[in-house]
Write a protein that holds these residues in place. Sequence first.
Motif, PDB file in Angstrom:
ATOM      1  N   SER A  35       0.765  -1.167   0.019  1.00 36.55           N
ATOM      2  CA  SER A  35      -0.200  -0.017   0.072  1.00 36.55           C
ATOM      3  C   SER A  35       0.792   1.336  -0.029  1.00 36.55           C
ATOM      4  CB  SER A  35      -0.813  -0.042   1.284  1.00 36.55           C
ATOM      5  OG  SER A  35      -1.789  -1.083   1.180  1.00 36.55           O
ATOM      6  N   ASP A  61      -6.308  -1.467  -4.234  1.00 33.52           N
ATOM      7  CA  ASP A  61      -5.647  -2.147  -2.989  1.00 33.52           C
ATOM      8  C   ASP A  61      -6.400  -2.943  -2.191  1.00 33.52           C
ATOM      9  OD1 ASP A  61      -4.064  -2.513  -0.833  1.00 33.52           O
ATOM     10  OD2 ASP A  61      -3.757  -0.386  -0.563  1.00 33.52           O
ATOM     11  N   GLU A  62      -6.230  -4.403  -2.344  1.00 36.55           N
ATOM     12  CA  GLU A  62      -7.070  -5.140  -1.569  1.00 36.55           C
ATOM     13  C   GLU A  62      -8.248  -5.068  -1.735  1.00 36.55           C
ATOM     14  OE1 GLU A  62      -5.415  -7.335   1.204  1.00 36.55           O
ATOM     15  OE2 GLU A  62      -3.384  -6.529   1.340  1.00 36.55           O
TER      16      GLU A  62
HETATM   17 MG   LIG Z   1      -2.087  -2.787   2.355  1.00 38.12          MG
END
Ligand SMILES: [Mg+2]
Lengths: 319, 330
Positions: B55, B184-185
């Motif tokens: 991230s 992001d995920e």
């Molecule tokens: Mg992350």
Amino acid sequence: MIGLVLRRAGGGALVVWLVASAVFVCYFAVPHDVARLIAGKQASERTVAAVRARLELDRPVAVQYLHFMGRLARGDLGVSFVTQDSVRAVIVRDLPVTASLALGAAALWLSAGLLAGVVAATRPRSRLDRAITTVALFFYSMPPFLLGQLLLFFCFYRLYLAGVELFPPGSYVPLTESPLQWARFLALPWLTIALANGATYARLTRSAMLDAFGEDYIRTARSKGISERRVVLRHALRSSLAPIVTQFGIDLGTLLGGAIVTEVVFGLPGLGREVVQAITRQDLPVIIGVTIFGSALVVTANVAVDLCYALLDPRLRRR
Amino acid sequence: MPAPAAAGVRLLDVRDLAVSFRTPDGIVEAVRGLSFGLDPGRTLGLVGESGSGKSVATAALVGLAPGAQVTGLALYLGRDLLTLPAEELRAVRGRGVAMIFQSPMTSLHPLYPVGWQIVEMIRAHEPVPTRQARARAIELLGHVGIPRAERRVDDYPHQYSGGMLQRAMIAMAIALRPRILVADEPTTALDVSVQAQILRLLAGLQRELGMAMILITHDLGVAAETADEMLVMYAGRALEQATTPDLFARPSHPYTRALLRSRPRLDAAVARLTPVPGQPPSLIALPAGCPFRPRCAEAVERCAKTPPLVAIGGDEGHDAACWLVGEGTA
Ligand SMILES: [Mg+2]
Ligand SMILES: Nc1ncnc2c1ncn2[C@@H]1O[C@H](COP(=O)(O)OP(=O)(O)O)[C@@H](O)[C@H]1O
């Protein structure tokens, strides 16, 4: 939404009733014979008895209580022992002074406190942030009467001695008579309250904003490419309003019931000074009347805060 | 697909990216020496355990890692994002590089209607009237599969389900037809049944808009289905980089192999996870050498020296940072 309003208003009425009842007990808790107090030390037994009868002090407590509540429900707060003015008239006369003081100070402290808090939060641990935090702590911990005295000394006496009459000596001119004079008389009292309260708001705003900055949706807002100014004011500050509104409602409600210290220091003829006078004269109806009025204000402010909450946060609204 | 940029200029070319944070305990080296490229329409899978810097690395590209010290190059169409003036970088955010995040429940502002937030995004970049932006928001919401979008547009986030919120986030992210979408995920916080839908939606939109995607995930299975290339990260470093088929055919770094073993197997009677044993290292004052060494079953003496990221023999563009897979050894 309407249900919430009614529930809150009902709860508020209950609180006022409890306060009024507690205050009623004062009639019996005072160590003096109230009738003797009013009639005077030299009065004959017959006069005292007459007073007692007029005030219904010879009737059973339950009857007195019912009559007291009945009058209260009609907005009748009784008559001053000392001046024979109706307490309601006293409140109507003094409230504009206190309201001028409270509302003007509120506008000042709210804008200054929010501004300082936002500025500090956007630059955490910077020199500016530290400076704001220190100044806020200083005013936060300073007793208001001392602050008032200092302002009087430096901004009034010293300037006055130097021949500058920026702030006229203590009295009060109604807004309707002369807005300029009104503001000049109130400037120092406003400052006294605003400095002390503004400090609280700066701290409150700063910490709420810092919390908000850690939220995921602030990262989202930034990732959208909106301006940082918008991120701060529309996103982070918006989330920080709830605690500020809570504090503001309580502060304003309390203050409208009389800013005792500031009014006394600056000799403003508001509700706070009225109560102090009434206490020294043991003028029970005035003490009781203003107390009940003040509690009603605080309760109203709390209901208003709850409503603001629902307006501010869609999650609290019920369809 | 958008027209390719000038010859030789990649959509995104990240070189030697490093991100660190100054903390009271010391300097956290969250990302070190990360390099990768991205072309239109392609998907890069960024995989690794939580805390490996996925991230932070992507956020730092567009200046969204507050308090971070970022060095290296991040060339977006030839311009270095890391040195771009604030106002130009702001214009890239959302329009050039859009993002969706792990937790849709907390990623939208709870106090503003969903549609309002999409309108804000559009109007930050295009001077269109609110009414027009709102019509586009409704269209976008419908496009990502929000039923009765014209009514849900004024709903607040708490009135949406998690899956719908992630759809709304996606609608917002694609509102300006970004060239790069960083996801992001995007499915980690969602129900398993919804995860596949969201991934399908993303893949469909990517084809339709021709955008490149960086898909961050700690789930190799998710990456395998979506990504063209993979970058395996550990403790802020790239340990292995390859096309997806190559990575699965010849996982070369012991960490990659451990990750593959830790994948829940759908064919097994009971889906069992073999977690990679041990904990990722602290990123403060990381000792020299391979960061995976303390957890590596195959570690040898040489691992005390940092292995470079080099091509393994065989596949083109397949790099690994491990002494055991250097040329000839694999
Ligand atoms: Mg992350
Ligand atoms: N603001 C920060 N200050 C200090 N350390 C940070 C900060 N943000 C992230 N980190 C650290 O950077 C590392 C990488 O985090 P992250 O990129 O979120 O990992 P991932 O996304 O791979 O799970 C973590 O060890 C985290 O603690």
